[in-house]
Every structure is written in C-alpha cells, then in structure tokens.
Design an enzyme around this catalytic site. Structure first.
Site, short mmCIF file in Angstrom:
data_model
loop_
_atom_site.label_atom_id
_atom_site.label_comp_id
_atom_site.label_asym_id
_atom_site.label_seq_id
_atom_site.Cartn_x
_atom_site.Cartn_y
_atom_site.Cartn_z
CE1 TYR A 61 -14.77 9.55 -7.02
CE2 TYR A 61 -16.72 10.50 -5.99
CZ TYR A 61 -15.41 10.05 -5.90
OH TYR A 61 -14.76 10.11 -4.72
CD GLU A 63 -13.20 5.73 -8.47
OE1 GLU A 63 -14.14 4.94 -8.67
OE2 GLU A 63 -12.63 5.85 -7.37
CG ASP A 207 9.72 17.71 -10.66
OD1 ASP A 207 8.98 18.50 -11.28
OD2 ASP A 207 9.64 17.54 -9.43
CB THR A 234 3.25 21.76 -10.82
OG1 THR A 234 4.20 22.77 -11.13
CG2 THR A 234 3.76 20.91 -9.66
CE LYS A 237 5.22 24.51 -8.20
NZ LYS A 237 6.30 23.65 -7.73
NE ARG A 243 -2.08 24.73 -5.44
CZ ARG A 243 -1.21 25.75 -5.36
NH1 ARG A 243 -1.60 26.97 -5.66
NH2 ARG A 243 0.03 25.55 -5.00
C1 LIG Z 1 6.34 22.62 -6.80
C2 LIG Z 1 7.13 21.41 -7.08
C3 LIG Z 1 6.62 20.13 -6.82
C4 LIG Z 1 5.38 19.85 -5.98
O1 LIG Z 1 4.22 20.39 -6.32
P1 LIG Z 1 2.96 20.44 -5.32
O2 LIG Z 1 1.87 20.76 -6.26
O3 LIG Z 1 3.27 21.51 -4.34
O4 LIG Z 1 2.81 19.10 -4.67
C5 LIG Z 1 7.38 19.03 -7.22
N1 LIG Z 1 8.57 19.20 -7.82
C6 LIG Z 1 9.11 20.43 -8.03
C7 LIG Z 1 10.45 20.53 -8.67
C8 LIG Z 1 8.42 21.57 -7.67
O5 LIG Z 1 8.97 22.76 -7.87
#
Ligand SMILES: *Cc1c(COP(=O)(O)O)cnc(C)c1O
Length: 427
Positions: A61, A63, A207, A234, A237, A243
């Site tokens: 933990y 925090e 994003d 993220t 990807k 993740r």
């Molecule tokens: C995949 C994605 C997310 C969300 O990611 P999670 O890990 O699935 O919650 C947010 N914004 C965009 C543009 C994405 O492609």
C-alpha cells in the site's frame, strides 16, 4: 506449455490449486499466439512487464506520493515511482507526470475533476466519429456531472474541418477542449486546436491513449510541443506497458492533478503496475523501440495501400497513424459484425466499428477498425501486411465460403508461426 513470462514455480502452484483458471490461461496463450491481433488498442507488452506485474510490489500500500506517504516501508516504492515520473517527463517532454492512474477512463475523469467545476462545458469528439466513451458519452457517469458538447468529422471525407470545430467552440464557450480519439485514422492539427482554445479561452487537453507509444517513439507529433495544458495516455496500448493511465501536464496544474488522482479518485496506487510502467518508460527510449514506432506506421501504410487496391473503402481514404477504418457495407456489401466474425474464423481479430454518421446500429455497424501495433510487436513488416491484406480481401469478398475460410485460416497460422509473440516463444 510454460514459457518465460511467468515464474515456473508460481505457475506450477497455480496448476495444482486451480486447474480451471490455469487451463483458461494456457488456452489464452495459444489464442494470442495463433491468431493475428489487429485490434488497434491491443498489443503485447514487453516481457519485462510480466515480471513486475507478477511481483511482490502487488502487496504494497502506497497511498500518497514519493516522500509523502500514509504508510511506512516505502523506500522501494518511492524509488520506483520517482523513476516512473522522471522517465515519463523525459520521454514526453512534460513538466509534470502522474503515473498512478488505474486505467484510461479514471485518468480522464481525474483531469475533468482537477480542472473543472460540476456543470462546466467540455468539448470533445463525437463517439461515432472517432471519439472515446470517456469524452462524455451520454451513457457515462461523467455526462451527469459535466456538460459535453461535440465536434464531428465531415461527411463523406471523414476528416476534421477545423473551421467547424471553431464554430462549435465559439457557440458553446467550453472550459475545456479535448483532442483525441480511438478510431480517427488521421493526425490532429494540434497547433490549430491550440489557436481555437486561445480564442475561446479554454483549457486544452489531448487524450493520446492509442498514440502514446508512437509519440514516445518519435513517430508522431507530441501535443505537449504545441502548448497543450494536459496530455493523457493509457500505458498498455502502443506503449506496450502494463494496463494503466498516465497524466502529463504543465507545472501549474501539477498539484490539482495529483490531488484529483489521489485522494480525489483513488486510494492506493497499484505499485506493481507503476513499477512495470517505469521499466516500460526506459525501454521506449531505446533505438529498437524508436524503430518499432516507425515500423507500426510503415505497416499501416502498407496494409492500407494493399487493401485499397483490393477494393476496400477506407474512411478518410487512408491513414496517417496506426489504424484503419473500412466501410465494409459500401465496399463489400456486408456489415461490420459479419466481417468481424468471418475474419475471426480465419484467425484475424479486429472489431466491428461505426463509421461517421453510421446509418446502421452499433451492433451491426457499417465498418471495421483495425491497426498494426500488435502485429508489428511480433516483427511483421510491409511484405507481411500485403499477405495479410490479401487474406482479408478474400474473406470480405466471400464471408460465407467455408472451404475458403478453412484454407485461409491455415495461411494466417503459418504467418503467425514465423513471428512468435514476444514472451510466448515456443508455444
Ligand atoms: C482506450 C482509451 C481510453 C480508456 O482506457 P481504459 O484503460 O480502457 O479505461 C481512453 N481514451 C481513449 C482515447 C482510448 O483510446
């Protein structure tokens, strides 16, 4: 069927104590090895990532933030999180980085709560035109708290017309503008968005969840170089990490962002994930990874070209990043769900996808979406993309021809055998 991604001793214990889950894991390893993964948000993480995700950092933990924690025993977690933050800042040329976000959606939610008051207006890209759920889709919790307005792409070009975006911004005076997508195959005009945000006095966020690795590897532009206030991505990807999610921002928002993530949104960070992210951020600085990022784009170009010459209708006519959307309804007379199933049958995994202003419903949309990050992680190159496009075209022309599909399935298996999944060699 063991391989080096897990500790052999831990795996043996799992097999003895829970054979149902052990067997599901073994079947999933085979599935990931034998099929071609074209879902553009998926990838194979670096093998180093498995080592940390299965590590004792899971037990801790932590925090708070390095040097300011609520529990003792933090000498190693502090070191790991500090490395993750410093590496993130270096890779993305950011003034500040928060590396604790549990995943992509909570990462974006943390930004909204850091920068906005309930009821404030946010302008994001329409979901059916390439935007993401977490940019204020009506089914999400965020849409109950903030007012989301949207910009769209043009029909039939599928491209963003910046003057139209400007009009939506002038009409709605958003407090925050969000650039970013999960199915737009073109580069964003970041400088153009910055101008619009300045004109209407909005904060500006990108994003880059899909593109994070391609930006880190220097293959695509970095919105932070265009004066964006906040960039989110993220980490699982194109980046090939665990993740998770990461927020990069200007120093003046650092404290608001950190407080919004913890204690605003979350309790204890997942330190096994943060450690795996730290290592990922070292690996993406290598020449090998930079070459990988370029190859992802080269493969997408090769795949797009071969599909076009096979008669596919590409939304926007092509791609400038890692992903491609094709209109299977106009190109091949079949909806995306039928295309998805037939391609699955030959070992090619991708997803049905809506096209801009799709006349068909989301479960039977007009198109499919796919991309090259995962195939490129296996080492596939342009010539393999031509082979793949040839298989895809044959499937899309005759999705009901069972004998043909059986034959093509063998071809994808052969292709996969030549390129083992990183970490699953020998399966
Ligand atoms: C995949 C994605 C997310 C969300 O990611 P999670 O890990 O699935 O919650 C947010 N914004 C965009 C543009 C994405 O492609």
């Amino acid at each position: 069927m063991t391989n080096f991604t897990y500790s052999a001793a831990a795996l043996e214990r799992l097999q003895n104590s829970d054979d149902e889950i052990f067997n599901a894991l073994m079947r999933e390893e085979v599935r990931q090895s034998e099929g071609i993964e074209l879902i553009p948000s998926e990838n194979y993480c670096f093998p180093e990532v498995y080592a940390l995700l299965g590590s004792v950092f899971n037990n801790k933990y932590s925090e708070g933030y390095p040097g300011r924690r609520y529990y003792g025993g933090q000498e190693n977690t502090d070191a790991v999180e500090t490395l993750a933050r410093e590496r993130a800042k270096k890779v993305f040329r950011a003034e500040h980085a928060n590396v604790q976000c549990l995943s992509g959606c909570p990462m974006n939610e943390a930004v909204y709560f850091a920068l906005l008051q309930p009821g404030d207006t946010v302008m994001g890209m329409d979901l059916t035109h390439g935007g993401h759920l977490s940019h204020g889709h009506p089914v999400t919790n965020m849409s109950k708290i903030f007012k989301f307005v949207r910009y769209k792409t043009e029909i039939p070009s599928g491209l963003i017309d910046l003057e139209k975006v400007r009009q939506v911004a002038l009409e709605n005076k958003p407090k925050l503008i969000v650039c970013g997508h999960s199915s737009y195959p073109r580069e964003y005009d970041y400088a153009g968005f910055r101008k619009i945000a300045d004109e209407v006095g909005a904060l500006l966020m990108a994003d880059i969840s899909h593109l994070g690795g391609l930006v880190a590897g220097g293959a695509l532009e970095n919105p932070l170089d265009f004066g964006f206030d906040v960039v989110t991505t993220t980490t699982h990807k194109s980046l090939r990490g665990p993740r998770g999610g990461m927020i990069l921002c200007k120093k003046k928002y650092a404290s608001a962002i950190d407080k919004s993530v913890f204690p605003g949104m979350q309790g204890g960070p997942h330190m096994h994930q943060v450690a795996a992210l730290a290592t990922t951020l070292k690996l993406v600085q290598t020449d090998m990874y930079k070459a990988y990022a370029k190859q992802v784009l080269a493969n997408a170009q090769a795949l797009a070209k071969a599909l076009l010459s096979g008669g596919a209708h590409l939304v926007t006519g092509g791609t400038e990043n890692h992903l491609i959307v094709i209109n299977t309804a106009t190109g091949f007379g079949i909806t995306g769900d039928i295309a998805e199933k037939a391609l699955d049958r030959v070992g090619i995994t991708l997803n049905k996808n809506v096209i801009p202003d799709d006349p068909n419903p989301p479960m039977k949309p007009s198109g499919i979406r796919f991309g090259t990050p995962a195939a490129t992680s296996r080492g596939m190159r342009e010539s393999d993309m031509k082979e793949l496009a040839d298989i895809m075209i044959q499937v899309l022309r005759a999705p009901g021809d069972d004998a043909l599909l059986t034959n093509l399935h063998q071809k994808t298996r052969d292709l996969c055998k030549r390129y083992p999944v990183p970490g699953l060699e020998g399966i």
